[in-house]
Scaffold this motif. Structure first.
Motif, PDB file in Angstrom:
ATOM      1  N   LYS A 137       0.839  -1.195   0.000  1.00 60.91           N
ATOM      2  CA  LYS A 137       0.000   0.000   0.000  1.00 60.91           C
ATOM      3  C   LYS A 137       0.872   1.242   0.000  1.00 60.91           C
ATOM      4  O   LYS A 137       2.046   1.199   0.398  1.00 60.91           O
ATOM      5  CB  LYS A 137      -0.936   0.019   1.212  1.00 60.91           C
ATOM      6  CG  LYS A 137      -0.279   0.341   2.534  1.00 60.91           C
ATOM      7  CD  LYS A 137      -1.302   0.378   3.645  1.00 60.91           C
ATOM      8  CE  LYS A 137      -0.667   0.839   4.960  1.00 60.91           C
ATOM      9  NZ  LYS A 137      -0.363   2.292   4.950  1.00 60.91           N
ATOM     10  N   ASP A 138       0.296   2.357  -0.454  1.00 58.58           N
ATOM     11  CA  ASP A 138       0.955   3.647  -0.309  1.00 58.58           C
ATOM     12  C   ASP A 138       1.093   3.967   1.178  1.00 58.58           C
ATOM     13  O   ASP A 138       0.226   3.622   1.995  1.00 58.58           O
ATOM     14  CB  ASP A 138       0.137   4.753  -0.980  1.00 58.58           C
ATOM     15  CG  ASP A 138       0.211   4.709  -2.493  1.00 58.58           C
ATOM     16  OD1 ASP A 138       1.125   4.049  -3.022  1.00 58.58           O
ATOM     17  OD2 ASP A 138      -0.654   5.337  -3.141  1.00 58.58           O
ATOM     18  N   GLU A 139       2.184   4.638   1.516  1.00 56.96           N
ATOM     19  CA  GLU A 139       2.439   4.947   2.925  1.00 56.96           C
ATOM     20  C   GLU A 139       1.294   5.743   3.553  1.00 56.96           C
ATOM     21  O   GLU A 139       0.947   5.555   4.721  1.00 56.96           O
ATOM     22  CB  GLU A 139       3.755   5.728   3.045  1.00 56.96           C
ATOM     23  CG  GLU A 139       4.140   6.064   4.467  1.00 56.96           C
ATOM     24  CD  GLU A 139       5.433   6.865   4.551  1.00 56.96           C
ATOM     25  OE1 GLU A 139       5.963   7.013   5.662  1.00 56.96           O
ATOM     26  OE2 GLU A 139       5.891   7.328   3.489  1.00 56.96           O
ATOM     27  N   GLY A 140       0.686   6.620   2.761  1.00 57.62           N
ATOM     28  CA  GLY A 140      -0.325   7.512   3.314  1.00 57.62           C
ATOM     29  C   GLY A 140      -1.715   6.918   3.438  1.00 57.62           C
ATOM     30  O   GLY A 140      -2.633   7.607   3.905  1.00 57.62           O
ATOM     31  N   VAL A 141      -1.927   5.672   3.018  1.00 58.55           N
ATOM     32  CA  VAL A 141      -3.255   5.056   3.131  1.00 58.55           C
ATOM     33  C   VAL A 141      -3.447   4.564   4.558  1.00 58.55           C
ATOM     34  O   VAL A 141      -2.755   3.636   5.005  1.00 58.55           O
ATOM     35  CB  VAL A 141      -3.410   3.890   2.139  1.00 58.55           C
ATOM     36  CG1 VAL A 141      -4.732   3.163   2.369  1.00 58.55           C
ATOM     37  CG2 VAL A 141      -3.333   4.394   0.708  1.00 58.55           C
ATOM     38  N   PRO A 142      -4.369   5.154   5.318  1.00 61.34           N
ATOM     39  CA  PRO A 142      -4.554   4.724   6.713  1.00 61.34           C
ATOM     40  C   PRO A 142      -5.310   3.405   6.780  1.00 61.34           C
ATOM     41  O   PRO A 142      -6.171   3.113   5.955  1.00 61.34           O
ATOM     42  CB  PRO A 142      -5.376   5.864   7.324  1.00 61.34           C
ATOM     43  CG  PRO A 142      -6.127   6.451   6.171  1.00 61.34           C
ATOM     44  CD  PRO A 142      -5.244   6.291   4.971  1.00 61.34           C
ATOM     45  N   ILE A 143      -4.969   2.583   7.779  1.00 57.76           N
ATOM     46  CA  ILE A 143      -5.682   1.329   8.010  1.00 57.76           C
ATOM     47  C   ILE A 143      -6.159   1.291   9.460  1.00 57.76           C
ATOM     48  O   ILE A 143      -5.570   1.911  10.356  1.00 57.76           O
ATOM     49  CB  ILE A 143      -4.823   0.092   7.695  1.00 57.76           C
ATOM     50  CG1 ILE A 143      -3.543   0.079   8.533  1.00 57.76           C
ATOM     51  CG2 ILE A 143      -4.516   0.019   6.213  1.00 57.76           C
ATOM     52  CD1 ILE A 143      -2.737  -1.201   8.369  1.00 57.76           C
ATOM     53  N   SER A 144      -7.255   0.571   9.678  1.00 54.68           N
ATOM     54  CA  SER A 144      -7.832   0.428  11.008  1.00 54.68           C
ATOM     55  C   SER A 144      -8.513  -0.933  11.068  1.00 54.68           C
ATOM     56  O   SER A 144      -8.531  -1.673  10.078  1.00 54.68           O
ATOM     57  CB  SER A 144      -8.831   1.558  11.291  1.00 54.68           C
ATOM     58  OG  SER A 144      -9.865   1.569  10.316  1.00 54.68           O
ATOM     59  N   ALA A 145      -9.075  -1.259  12.208  1.00 60.26           N
ATOM     60  CA  ALA A 145      -9.736  -2.554  12.391  1.00 60.26           C
ATOM     61  C   ALA A 145     -11.244  -2.378  12.337  1.00 60.26           C
ATOM     62  O   ALA A 145     -11.795  -1.402  12.852  1.00 60.26           O
ATOM     63  CB  ALA A 145      -9.322  -3.190  13.708  1.00 60.26           C
ATOM     64  N   LEU A 146     -11.918  -3.345  11.710  1.00 57.20           N
ATOM     65  CA  LEU A 146     -13.375  -3.370  11.650  1.00 57.20           C
ATOM     66  C   LEU A 146     -13.897  -4.132  12.858  1.00 57.20           C
ATOM     67  O   LEU A 146     -13.397  -5.212  13.191  1.00 57.20           O
ATOM     68  CB  LEU A 146     -13.836  -4.050  10.361  1.00 57.20           C
ATOM     69  CG  LEU A 146     -15.348  -4.158  10.123  1.00 57.20           C
ATOM     70  CD1 LEU A 146     -15.928  -2.788   9.819  1.00 57.20           C
ATOM     71  CD2 LEU A 146     -15.633  -5.116   8.967  1.00 57.20           C
TER      72      LEU A 146
END
Length: 263
Positions: free
Chosen positions: A86-95
């Motif tokens: 992924k691009d560094e700036g794409v934020p991820i979180s938990a569902l």
């Protein structure tokens, strides 16, 4: 307009050789066996299609990669181990899926991850197979075997169900768990990974077929599924355990049998 034979999406004449909604080739007819099984379309390398404000490009064929360019405000969720980069700036979180320990004991992923646009992110499963693109219209429900979905757009609601008896008959687990995807007021996009080749058949109301449980991939929620035992005699009595599917609705199968062992 040209109608896609796989997803029924409408495409302007001459715009592309592939459906803009699901990527299926528009210049190839459906391939259907004498028994009514339709082959899932094999997407061409570098095929691109759209959903919401985002695009998806399919790269490779043996172990296909889905590369997404997520638009602002768009998001997808997935099992975290299927993310390739992924691009560094794409934020991820938990569902928040609920189920916790129950999901883990059933062999389901404990964490479902969410990626938020804008930015690029790519996914693949560590196995040869076929990418199945299923655009979901509002008001649809689809059940998918565990560890088969690659990603789903955030407009699709996520839950899971358990078919009691099927997996514990096979190998002592807690039953076969399935991911359930539901659309309400908005359409969504669901991508699956099928081991080997993927085939789909539409069952009429009351029509039944028996499927090897490791070959089951997905079904409409209207299709009833239960474990059945087939007895036959070869010297001594032998048994075969199968998944009985009762229509109406779609059933998808994969040509490589895969049994995910639950706890």
């Amino acid at each position: 307009m040209i109608q896609c034979q796989w997803c029924r999406g409408q495409n302007p004449p001459g715009a592309s050789r592939s459906c803009l909604t699901c990527g299926a080739p528009l210049d190839e007819a459906n391939k259907v066996s004498d028994s009514g099984w339709r082959e899932a379309p094999r997407l061409r390398d570098m095929t691109e299609f759209r959903f919401s404000n985002s695009t998806c490009q399919v790269e490779g064929e043996l172990v296909p990669v889905s590369e997404l360019s997520l638009g602002p405000g768009d998001a997808v969720y997935f099992e975290h181990h299927v993310m390739l980069w992924k691009d560094e700036g794409v934020p991820i979180s938990a569902l928040n899926t609920g189920g916790g320990l129950k999901r883990s004991l059933g062999g389901m992923p404990h964490v479902i991850t969410v990626a938020q646009g804008p930015g690029r992110i790519a996914f693949s499963r560590d196995s040869p197979g076929e990418l199945v693109v299923l655009p979901l219209h509002p008001g649809m429900e689809l059940d998918v075997r565990e560890h088969a979905f690659l990603l789903a757009s955030a407009s699709i609601n996520y839950s899971f169900i358990r078919i009691k008896g099927l997996a514990n008959i096979l190998h002592g687990g807690n039953g076969m768990y399935m991911d359930r995807f539901i659309t309400q007021g908005y359409p969504g996009l669901l991508l699956l990974h099928g081991y080997g080749n993927v085939f789909e058949r539409m069952l009429r109301p009351g029509e039944k077929i028996l499927v090897e449980p490791g070959g089951f991939l997905y079904k409409d929620a209207t299709v009833q599924m239960q474990a059945v035992q087939q007895n036959f005699k070869v010297g001594m009595f032998s048994k075969m355990y199968l998944a009985e599917m009762t229509g109406p609705g779609r059933v998808g199968i994969q040509s490589m049998y895969v049994h995910h062992h639950s706890g």
